[in-house]
Design an enzyme around this catalytic site. Structure first.
Site, mmCIF file in Angstrom:
data_model
loop_
_atom_site.group_PDB
_atom_site.id
_atom_site.type_symbol
_atom_site.label_atom_id
_atom_site.label_comp_id
_atom_site.label_asym_id
_atom_site.label_seq_id
_atom_site.Cartn_x
_atom_site.Cartn_y
_atom_site.Cartn_z
ATOM 1 N N CYS A 93 0.845 -1.193 0.000
ATOM 2 C CA CYS A 93 0.000 0.000 0.000
ATOM 3 C C CYS A 93 0.879 1.242 0.000
ATOM 4 C CB CYS A 93 -0.884 -0.021 1.248
ATOM 5 S SG CYS A 93 -2.060 1.347 1.351
ATOM 6 N N HIS A 135 -8.394 -4.039 -3.129
ATOM 7 C CA HIS A 135 -7.568 -3.227 -2.224
ATOM 8 C C HIS A 135 -8.052 -1.779 -2.218
ATOM 9 C CE1 HIS A 135 -3.637 -1.975 -0.374
ATOM 10 N NE2 HIS A 135 -4.004 -0.832 -0.922
ATOM 11 N N GLU A 136 -8.269 -1.210 -3.412
ATOM 12 C CA GLU A 136 -8.678 0.198 -3.486
ATOM 13 C C GLU A 136 -10.103 0.391 -2.959
ATOM 14 O OE1 GLU A 136 -6.362 2.201 -3.915
ATOM 15 O OE2 GLU A 136 -4.887 0.852 -4.821
ATOM 16 N N HIS A 139 -10.152 0.842 0.737
ATOM 17 C CA HIS A 139 -9.799 2.192 1.213
ATOM 18 C C HIS A 139 -11.037 3.065 1.375
ATOM 19 C CE1 HIS A 139 -5.478 2.438 1.522
ATOM 20 N NE2 HIS A 139 -5.280 1.928 0.320
HETATM 21 ZN ZN LIG Z 1 -3.554 1.130 -0.345
#
Ligand SMILES: [Zn+2]
Length: 175
Positions: A93, A135-136, A139
């Site tokens: 990240c 993953h995004e 967030h």
């Molecule tokens: Zn990240």
């Protein structure tokens, strides 16, 4: 357009749930900044494929990705589908660039989102693109890869991975 500072692990803003974008045109400056900031990260780190608006301190549901040469702007993205079949990988990240985390992600995903002109689009992804999207997307809900660590052995510093074959698996990170 501007290169923005990327928030680092420990910054409470990274734990916030981002807000849906109501005016797509007004998101243009955030998108420009995400692109510039991603390019600067690529220049200084030699890798980097995706960034979420929260990482530059903008709490709106916007993701910017460059994958296999193609740019993707995802506004208000939502999963239509997450495959039950999963795979493991070493994730990383921009917000903790020295740390690798072993996580499990769905092999395939489907997403709906608005593009920069406000049109609804869909996207199907598998493998590396799939895990990048997951993953995004995390967030946007204040979730970080460290939250998904598989167990106590699921952490490896990037500088250590060359000494530890178990950290250097082929699907290693190129966030
Ligand atoms: Zn990240």
């Amino acid at each position: 357009m501007a290169i923005r500072r990327i928030l680092l692990l420990g910054d409470p803003a990274l734990r916030q749930v981002s807000t849906p974008v109501s005016d797509v045109a007004a998101a243009a400056s955030v998108i420009d900044d995400l692109r510039d900031t991603l390019h600067e990260f690529q220049r200084t780190h030699g890798f980097g494929r995706g960034i979420s608006a929260v990482q530059i301190g903008a709490l709106s549901r916007v993701i910017y990705i460059e994958f296999e040469g193609a740019p993707y702007v995802l506004i208000n993205p939502a999963f239509d589908h997450l495959s039950a079949e999963t795979f493991e990988l070493w994730d990383d990240c921009f917000s903790f660039p020295g740390l690798l985390v072993r996580v499990k992600r769905s092999c395939e995903v489907g997403l709906s989102f608005l593009d920069q002109t406000g049109n609804r689009q869909t996207l199907q992804a598998s493998g590396a693109f799939s895990e990048l999207l997951q993953h995004e997307m995390d967030h946007l809900d204040g979730i970080l890869a460290v939250d998904r660590a598989l167990d106590r052995n699921a952490f490896c510093l990037r500088e250590e991975r060359t000494r530890q074959p178990t950290c250097a698996s082929p699907e290693s990170p190129t966030r």
